[in-house]
Design a protein around this motif. Structure first.
Motif, mmCIF file in Angstrom:
data_model
loop_
_atom_site.group_PDB
_atom_site.id
_atom_site.type_symbol
_atom_site.label_atom_id
_atom_site.label_comp_id
_atom_site.label_asym_id
_atom_site.label_seq_id
_atom_site.Cartn_x
_atom_site.Cartn_y
_atom_site.Cartn_z
ATOM 1 N N HIS A 1 5.511 -4.005 -0.038
ATOM 2 C CA HIS A 1 4.129 -3.723 0.363
ATOM 3 C C HIS A 1 4.186 -2.336 0.982
ATOM 4 O O HIS A 1 5.018 -2.087 1.859
ATOM 5 N N LEU A 2 3.348 -1.435 0.531
ATOM 6 C CA LEU A 2 3.340 -0.068 1.061
ATOM 7 C C LEU A 2 3.273 -0.105 2.579
ATOM 8 O O LEU A 2 2.400 -0.769 3.153
ATOM 9 N N HIS A 3 4.193 0.554 3.224
ATOM 10 C CA HIS A 3 4.177 0.639 4.686
ATOM 11 C C HIS A 3 4.881 1.915 5.121
ATOM 12 O O HIS A 3 5.762 2.423 4.441
ATOM 13 N N TRP A 4 4.440 2.413 6.250
ATOM 14 C CA TRP A 4 4.982 3.636 6.824
ATOM 15 C C TRP A 4 5.508 3.315 8.211
ATOM 16 O O TRP A 4 4.883 2.569 8.968
ATOM 17 N N SER B 1 3.936 -0.131 -3.349
ATOM 18 C CA SER B 1 4.693 0.997 -2.804
ATOM 19 C C SER B 1 3.947 2.311 -3.045
ATOM 20 O O SER B 1 2.941 2.344 -3.754
ATOM 21 N N LEU B 2 4.481 3.352 -2.502
ATOM 22 C CA LEU B 2 3.906 4.688 -2.661
ATOM 23 C C LEU B 2 3.800 5.077 -4.129
ATOM 24 O O LEU B 2 2.809 5.664 -4.565
ATOM 25 N N ILE B 3 4.793 4.718 -4.918
ATOM 26 C CA ILE B 3 4.801 5.160 -6.318
ATOM 27 C C ILE B 3 3.938 4.293 -7.227
ATOM 28 O O ILE B 3 3.780 4.615 -8.401
ATOM 29 N N THR B 4 3.370 3.224 -6.695
ATOM 30 C CA THR B 4 2.466 2.414 -7.505
ATOM 31 C C THR B 4 0.996 2.675 -7.166
ATOM 32 O O THR B 4 0.116 2.031 -7.734
ATOM 33 N N PRO C 1 -1.601 -0.841 4.670
ATOM 34 C CA PRO C 1 -2.943 -1.162 4.174
ATOM 35 C C PRO C 1 -3.120 -2.680 4.213
ATOM 36 O O PRO C 1 -2.154 -3.427 4.029
ATOM 37 N N LYS C 2 -4.336 -3.125 4.474
ATOM 38 C CA LYS C 2 -4.599 -4.564 4.511
ATOM 39 C C LYS C 2 -4.711 -5.157 3.112
ATOM 40 O O LYS C 2 -4.676 -6.371 2.958
ATOM 41 N N ARG C 3 -4.832 -4.318 2.121
ATOM 42 C CA ARG C 3 -4.847 -4.759 0.726
ATOM 43 C C ARG C 3 -3.451 -4.526 0.147
ATOM 44 O O ARG C 3 -2.810 -3.521 0.448
ATOM 45 N N ASN D 1 9.876 3.932 2.595
ATOM 46 C CA ASN D 1 11.039 3.668 1.752
ATOM 47 C C ASN D 1 10.579 3.252 0.367
ATOM 48 O O ASN D 1 9.496 2.694 0.201
ATOM 49 N N LEU D 2 11.435 3.497 -0.613
ATOM 50 C CA LEU D 2 11.140 3.147 -2.005
ATOM 51 C C LEU D 2 12.339 2.454 -2.630
ATOM 52 O O LEU D 2 13.462 2.585 -2.159
ATOM 53 N N GLY D 3 12.079 1.730 -3.696
ATOM 54 C CA GLY D 3 13.157 1.097 -4.456
ATOM 55 C C GLY D 3 13.958 0.128 -3.616
ATOM 56 O O GLY D 3 13.403 -0.659 -2.845
#
Length: 110
Positions: A98-101, A51-54, A45-47, A89-91
């Motif tokens: 920064h959330l990324h896939w 992470s996924l859990i936040t 995301p550009k914003r 990935n998490l933790g």
């Protein structure tokens, strides 16, 4: 050494140039700058979202747009290479906060 948020600090700021695969108003998918697989694309995301859990409820629209980009990229990679994996990935596994896939195909590069 990775910065705390490589994606905001380097990619989205324009300090590190990337080879874009797909871009929307709110999402960017590009070839990983240091790939671990023969095909290694990152969707972000550009914003800033750490992470996924936040993720929060007000992120739902952005998340749908992000998953639409991931779906399009994964479909193209699968069509061209026969298969792909989509992962986040998490933790401690998450180097950049920064959330990324990752959309990846092939065996790990050694």
């Amino acid at each position: 050494m990775m910065t705390e948020d490589f994606y905001c600090d380097e990619v989205l700021s324009g300090k590190t140039l990337v080879n874009k695969v797909l871009e929307t108003n709110n999402v960017l998918a590009y070839y990983h700058t240091r790939p671990f697989y023969p095909i290694h694309i990152v969707a972000i995301p550009k914003r800033h979202i750490s992470s996924l859990i936040t993720l929060e409820e007000n992120d739902n629209e952005l998340l749908l747009e992000l998953f639409d980009v991931i779906k399009q990229v994964a479909s193209k990679v699968t069509e061209e290479h026969g298969a792909c994996r989509v992962m986040t990935n998490l933790g401690d596994y998450q180097d950049s906060k920064h959330l990324h896939w990752h959309i990846i195909s092939g065996d790990p590069i050694k």
